[in-house]
Design a protein around this motif. Structure first.
Motif, PDB file in Angstrom:
ATOM      1  N   MET A 128      66.271  10.623  33.443  1.00  0.00           N
ATOM      2  CA  MET A 128      66.498  11.950  32.478  1.00  0.00           C
ATOM      3  C   MET A 128      65.435  11.986  31.523  1.00  0.00           C
ATOM      4  N   GLY A 129      65.689  13.153  31.026  1.00  0.00           N
ATOM      5  CA  GLY A 129      64.542  13.625  30.062  1.00  0.00           C
ATOM      6  C   GLY A 129      63.666  14.960  30.376  1.00  0.00           C
ATOM      7  N   PRO A 130      62.915  15.391  29.728  1.00  0.00           N
ATOM      8  CA  PRO A 130      61.898  16.509  29.984  1.00  0.00           C
ATOM      9  C   PRO A 130      60.967  16.017  31.044  1.00  0.00           C
ATOM     10  N   SER A 131      60.538  16.954  32.331  1.00  0.00           N
ATOM     11  CA  SER A 131      59.663  16.574  32.971  1.00  0.00           C
ATOM     12  C   SER A 131      58.750  17.785  33.346  1.00  0.00           C
ATOM     13  N   LEU A 132      57.586  17.623  33.565  1.00  0.00           N
ATOM     14  CA  LEU A 132      56.556  18.603  33.728  1.00  0.00           C
ATOM     15  C   LEU A 132      55.888  18.576  35.215  1.00  0.00           C
ATOM     16  N   VAL A 133      56.294  19.242  36.201  1.00  0.00           N
ATOM     17  CA  VAL A 133      55.683  18.834  37.620  1.00  0.00           C
ATOM     18  C   VAL A 133      54.668  19.825  37.893  1.00  0.00           C
ATOM     19  N   ILE A 134      53.399  19.292  38.198  1.00  0.00           N
ATOM     20  CA  ILE A 134      52.303  20.180  38.326  1.00  0.00           C
ATOM     21  C   ILE A 134      52.078  20.410  39.914  1.00  0.00           C
ATOM     22  N   ALA A 135      52.628  21.452  40.622  1.00  0.00           N
ATOM     23  CA  ALA A 135      52.538  21.441  41.924  1.00  0.00           C
ATOM     24  C   ALA A 135      51.400  22.167  42.423  1.00  0.00           C
ATOM     25  N   GLY A 136      50.355  21.865  43.057  1.00  0.00           N
ATOM     26  CA  GLY A 136      49.238  22.624  43.494  1.00  0.00           C
ATOM     27  C   GLY A 136      49.656  23.305  44.823  1.00  0.00           C
ATOM     28  N   ALA A 137      48.557  24.130  45.049  1.00  0.00           N
ATOM     29  CA  ALA A 137      48.805  25.161  46.152  1.00  0.00           C
ATOM     30  C   ALA A 137      49.109  24.539  47.420  1.00  0.00           C
ATOM     31  N   GLY A 138      50.298  25.106  47.912  1.00  0.00           N
ATOM     32  CA  GLY A 138      50.437  24.538  49.487  1.00  0.00           C
ATOM     33  C   GLY A 138      50.927  22.984  49.512  1.00  0.00           C
ATOM     34  N   SER A 139      51.429  22.639  48.155  1.00  0.00           N
ATOM     35  CA  SER A 139      51.838  21.121  48.084  1.00  0.00           C
ATOM     36  C   SER A 139      53.430  20.700  48.162  1.00  0.00           C
ATOM     37  N   GLY A 140      54.209  22.001  48.553  1.00  0.00           N
ATOM     38  CA  GLY A 140      55.750  21.860  48.828  1.00  0.00           C
ATOM     39  C   GLY A 140      56.495  21.695  47.530  1.00  0.00           C
ATOM     40  N   LYS A 141      56.151  22.692  46.636  1.00  0.00           N
ATOM     41  CA  LYS A 141      56.806  22.951  45.538  1.00  0.00           C
ATOM     42  C   LYS A 141      58.309  23.061  45.744  1.00  0.00           C
ATOM     43  N   THR A 142      58.579  23.981  46.640  1.00  0.00           N
ATOM     44  CA  THR A 142      60.010  24.196  46.995  1.00  0.00           C
ATOM     45  C   THR A 142      60.690  22.943  47.533  1.00  0.00           C
ATOM     46  N   ARG A 143      60.117  22.334  48.213  1.00  0.00           N
ATOM     47  CA  ARG A 143      60.664  21.118  48.807  1.00  0.00           C
ATOM     48  C   ARG A 143      60.975  20.274  47.505  1.00  0.00           C
ATOM     49  N   THR A 144      60.104  20.195  46.631  1.00  0.00           N
ATOM     50  CA  THR A 144      60.307  19.234  45.701  1.00  0.00           C
ATOM     51  C   THR A 144      61.502  19.540  44.809  1.00  0.00           C
ATOM     52  N   LEU A 145      61.530  20.862  44.720  1.00  0.00           N
ATOM     53  CA  LEU A 145      62.789  21.333  43.631  1.00  0.00           C
ATOM     54  C   LEU A 145      63.939  21.246  44.519  1.00  0.00           C
ATOM     55  N   THR A 146      63.900  21.516  45.723  1.00  0.00           N
ATOM     56  CA  THR A 146      65.190  21.517  46.675  1.00  0.00           C
ATOM     57  C   THR A 146      65.780  19.875  46.685  1.00  0.00           C
ATOM     58  N   TYR A 147      64.868  19.050  47.023  1.00  0.00           N
ATOM     59  CA  TYR A 147      65.492  17.687  47.003  1.00  0.00           C
ATOM     60  C   TYR A 147      65.916  17.082  45.785  1.00  0.00           C
ATOM     61  N   ARG A 148      65.256  17.533  44.471  1.00  0.00           N
ATOM     62  CA  ARG A 148      65.639  17.342  43.242  1.00  0.00           C
ATOM     63  C   ARG A 148      67.134  17.456  42.912  1.00  0.00           C
ATOM     64  N   VAL A 149      67.443  18.666  43.473  1.00  0.00           N
ATOM     65  CA  VAL A 149      68.760  19.320  43.262  1.00  0.00           C
ATOM     66  C   VAL A 149      69.741  18.201  43.986  1.00  0.00           C
ATOM     67  N   ALA A 150      69.317  18.136  45.314  1.00  0.00           N
ATOM     68  CA  ALA A 150      70.158  17.113  46.089  1.00  0.00           C
ATOM     69  C   ALA A 150      70.133  15.587  45.659  1.00  0.00           C
ATOM     70  N   TYR A 151      69.207  15.125  44.892  1.00  0.00           N
ATOM     71  CA  TYR A 151      69.104  14.029  44.449  1.00  0.00           C
ATOM     72  C   TYR A 151      70.134  13.715  43.186  1.00  0.00           C
ATOM     73  N   LEU A 152      70.227  15.077  42.456  1.00  0.00           N
ATOM     74  CA  LEU A 152      71.045  14.807  41.154  1.00  0.00           C
ATOM     75  C   LEU A 152      72.650  15.011  41.826  1.00  0.00           C
ATOM     76  N   LEU A 153      72.826  15.864  42.754  1.00  0.00           N
ATOM     77  CA  LEU A 153      74.269  15.832  43.473  1.00  0.00           C
ATOM     78  C   LEU A 153      74.506  14.453  43.788  1.00  0.00           C
ATOM     79  N   ASP A 154      73.547  13.848  44.565  1.00  0.00           N
ATOM     80  CA  ASP A 154      73.850  12.315  45.236  1.00  0.00           C
ATOM     81  C   ASP A 154      74.004  11.516  44.135  1.00  0.00           C
ATOM     82  N   ASN A 155      73.580  11.856  42.895  1.00  0.00           N
ATOM     83  CA  ASN A 155      73.964  10.835  41.941  1.00  0.00           C
ATOM     84  C   ASN A 155      75.102  10.896  40.910  1.00  0.00           C
ATOM     85  N   GLY A 156      76.094  11.882  41.255  1.00  0.00           N
ATOM     86  CA  GLY A 156      77.286  12.051  40.794  1.00  0.00           C
ATOM     87  C   GLY A 156      77.226  13.432  39.760  1.00  0.00           C
ATOM     88  N   ILE A 157      75.935  13.926  39.486  1.00  0.00           N
ATOM     89  CA  ILE A 157      76.005  15.245  38.579  1.00  0.00           C
ATOM     90  C   ILE A 157      76.728  16.480  39.522  1.00  0.00           C
TER      91      ILE A 157
END
Length: 678
Positions: A36-65
């Motif tokens: 928990m807390g603020p996070s800055l994710v510097i996602a370089g070109a072609g590095s899977g930015k959308t994948r990272t955000l998508t899995y972050r949402v899934a991870y939150l749901l998996d952990n009861g949010i």
């Protein structure tokens, strides 16, 4: 003190059983599973930015949010849909209550619930561009501004000026000084129209697109109970493309995440290229200062490009001083082919090279839809569009209309058509409607008067258009510009002889049309560059009729589909795009053209007196965006000469960005003609 009572999540028990460690690389995993807390994710070109955000949402749901406790803010509806669809595929939970969408859609959702607190009802209308134009016209008419005496900004331009002011927090004076200095002396009446426009919106129960954010922020700032309501709800806030946020969007993010501070922003400072529309690069650079407890994650594995392209990209962007240092690493193996550095003699040779190489790539197995040509400004593709058309190579343009189909090109052509053919009714009425106070009815009456005048009785132009036009009955509001129109026609056909195409274009730009462009178009500077390019192209022609015939052939006969539009399968075509429009896209082969100083970077930035070189650094980021669109092959092309029949060949200095990387990272190609002595 109130007793705390927690409700259990109504989501299905269990989890998605995602093996996050195996599904993500090490850097993505660290960001996705951040505490928990603020996070800055510097996602370089072609590095899977959308994948990272998508899995972050899934991870939150998996952990009861709870899904309703997650807010996902994006810049496009497409991005929001794509991410939410992926989340739904990943987890067994009901995701429909996630608040996901663009900033404006979320702002609208909040406003609809509490609109009465900002003076609207829940049934308020959202004005589109045409609605906004109509209301702005009414405000100008009722504000007492004497548009007969001055060339006042058109409604579309006023809307842009007001929008920039609202979204950046800058005053109207600041916006005018920096972007529209030729309207600075009209600051007072412009401000008056703005106040009238804001009043009329409330009176008509309407909001424009900007209001969806501005009023939502106002609502939350002025109503602490509502702010607390949404802060309690949104336990986790995620933001896509954070480097593109403006001042209002940044305030909205800060308000909604203010209580829990579980804010994750994802972006790439090296791809911040939208300052011209209000985006503030400093938001991502200063995130760690704004949120001192923030953790920063860098995602540097690139899944798009071959190592040869990435090595060049890394060196090119490393020159910028204001950035988060990172080094993209390729997930793909080396291809054994360096990016090509291609100096050519002139723009026509550049176009010939690109067209021929496109055909060769197609023969080598790269489909046309996997090939793109990128440029800094739309007009830089003019010669290429002609060459591709002549060779029958289909192309799609993501950066706007084909060069010769744009309004300002057709406007200038109308003046020239009328000089050549004084019986051209379409050209006459197009010009007449550009003048203040002349609409469809007035233009028709003037056309009838034109036909009865001596102007059309001879095969040759009259010795003086203005002598005849002074006698026409025109609205008093149009009198001055009508006379200027006559003088422009005189210059285009001095003493009854038609001037050259180049001279005609110069006369048009020096006359009434320049004032019209300044007041009509939000991107006046870009359109002037287009017309200067048209002027250079016209130097090939002595006869204006021949020049106009060529324009007609290249743009398609009016009312007929262009060659590109005739295709049912538009995917089978090369993409032509400005670099701004290409952001987020990728192709197997990419050509970047017009890499000369003054073109890319553009001349305005080079001429700026900026100690911090912020403009030049943004241009370099734009070059970086262009380079990182290429998956397999990259061609960097610069012409040495710009031919001119009047001044002779003008030498072009290669872009300074080509000096930002080692020469060993490119292979120089020498372009010559069969039978030449090279």
């Amino acid at each position: 003190m109130a007793r705390r009572y927690n409700l259990e999540s109504s989501s299905p028990q269990g989890s998605s059983n995602i093996d996050y460690k195996s599904e993500l690389n090490e850097q993505q995993y660290a960001a996705v599973t951040a505490l928990m807390g603020p996070s800055l994710v510097i996602a370089g070109a072609g590095s899977g930015k959308t994948r990272t955000l998508t899995y972050r949402v899934a991870y939150l749901l998996d952990n009861g949010i709870g899904a309703e406790n997650i807010l996902l803010l994006t810049f496009t509806n497409k991005a929001a849909r794509e991410m939410l669809d992926r989340v739904e595929d990943l987890v067994p939970f009901d995701t429909t209550s996630i608040w996901g969408g663009t900033f404006h859609s979320v702002g609208n959702r909040i406003l609809r619930r509490h609109s009465e607190k900002v003076g609207l009802t829940r049934s308020f209308s959202i004005m589109d561009r045409e609605d906004q134009k109509d209301l702005m016209s009414a405000c100008v008419a009722s504000s007492g501004v004497n548009t007969k005496e001055v060339r006042f900004p058109k409604p579309e331009l006023l809307a842009t000026i007001f929008s920039l002011s609202e979204n950046t927090g800058e005053s109207i004076q600041d916006i005018l000084e920096y972007r529209y200095p030729y309207f600075l002396d009209l600051k007072t009446p412009i401000n008056k129209v703005r106040k009238e426009y804001q009043k009329r919106k409330i009176e008509t129960n309407s909001a424009d697109f900007d209001d969806l954010l501005i009023l939502a922020v106002k609502l939350l700032e002025e109503n602490k109970d509502l702010l607390e309501l949404y802060q309690n709800q949104f336990q986790f806030v995620l933001v896509d493309e954070y480097q593109d946020t403006n001042e209002v969007q940044s305030r909205l993010i800060a308000l909604l995440s203010g209580k829990h501070q579980n804010l994750m922003v994802v972006g790439d400072d090296a791809q911040s290229v939208y300052s011209w529309r209000g985006a503030d690069f400093e938001h991502i650079l200063q995130f760690e200062e704004t949120y001192p407890k923030a953790k920063t994650f860098k995602i540097e594995t690139n899944y798009r490009s071959v190592p040869e392209v990435l090595e060049l990209a890394n060196q090119a962007i490393s020159v910028n001083k204001k950035q988060f240092k990172k080094n993209l690493k390729a997930n793909r193996p080396k291809r054994g082919q360096l990016p090509a550095l291609v100096p050519v003699n002139d723009p026509n040779t550049q176009a010939s090279f690109v067209a021929q190489r496109i055909l060769e790539l197609r023969d080598e197995g790269i489909e046309l839809e996997e090939i793109a040509v990128l440029y800094r400004a739309h007009y830089q593709a003019m010669e290429l569009q002609m060459e591709l058309t002549n060779r029958g190579i289909p192309f799609n343009i993501t950066s706007g209309l084909r060069f010769f189909e744009q309004a300002h090109i057709k406007d200038v052509a109308a003046f020239m058509k009328l000089a050549v053919n004084r019986k051209d009714e379409v050209a006459f009425k197009r010009i007449a409607r550009m003048l203040p106070g002349i609409g469809v009815v007035s233009a028709s009456k003037l056309w009838g008067e034109w036909l009865k005048s001596p102007i059309v009785r001879s095969d040759n132009p009259p010795d003086s258009f203005s002598d005849h036009l002074e006698k026409f009955k025109v609205p008093s509001k149009s009198r001055n510009t009508w006379i200027q129109f006559g003088y422009t026609m005189d210059e285009m056909a001095p003493d009854g002889e038609l001037a050259s195409p180049r001279e005609m274009i110069s006369s048009i730009l020096g006359g009434v049309y320049d004032d019209y462009m300044r007041s009509k178009f939000t991107n006046y500077d870009n359109r002037i560059q287009d017309l200067e390019q048209l002027k250079r192209y016209s130097e090939q022609f002595e006869d204006t009729a021949e020049f106009l015939s060529q324009l007609a052939l290249l743009s398609g006969v009016e009312g007929e589909p262009t060659r590109n539009n005739e295709r049912e399968d538009k995917s089978e075509a090369v993409t032509l795009s400005s670099v701004h429009q290409a952001k987020g896209l990728e192709w197997r082969a990419v050509f970047v053209i017009w890499l000369t100083d003054g073109m890319f970077p553009n001349s305005r930035v080079i001429e700026e007196d900026d100690e911090e070189e912020s403009g030049l650094e943004e241009e370099r980021r734009l070059f970086y965006v262009a380079v990182t669109r290429a998956k397999d092959e990259l061609y960097l092309i610069h012409p040495y000469m710009w031919p001119s029949s009047r001044t002779g060949d003008v030498m072009q200095r290669p872009s300074r960005f080509l000096e930002d990387f080692d020469s060993e990272l490119v292979e120089e190609w020498e372009v010559g003609s069969i039978g030449s002595s090279w």
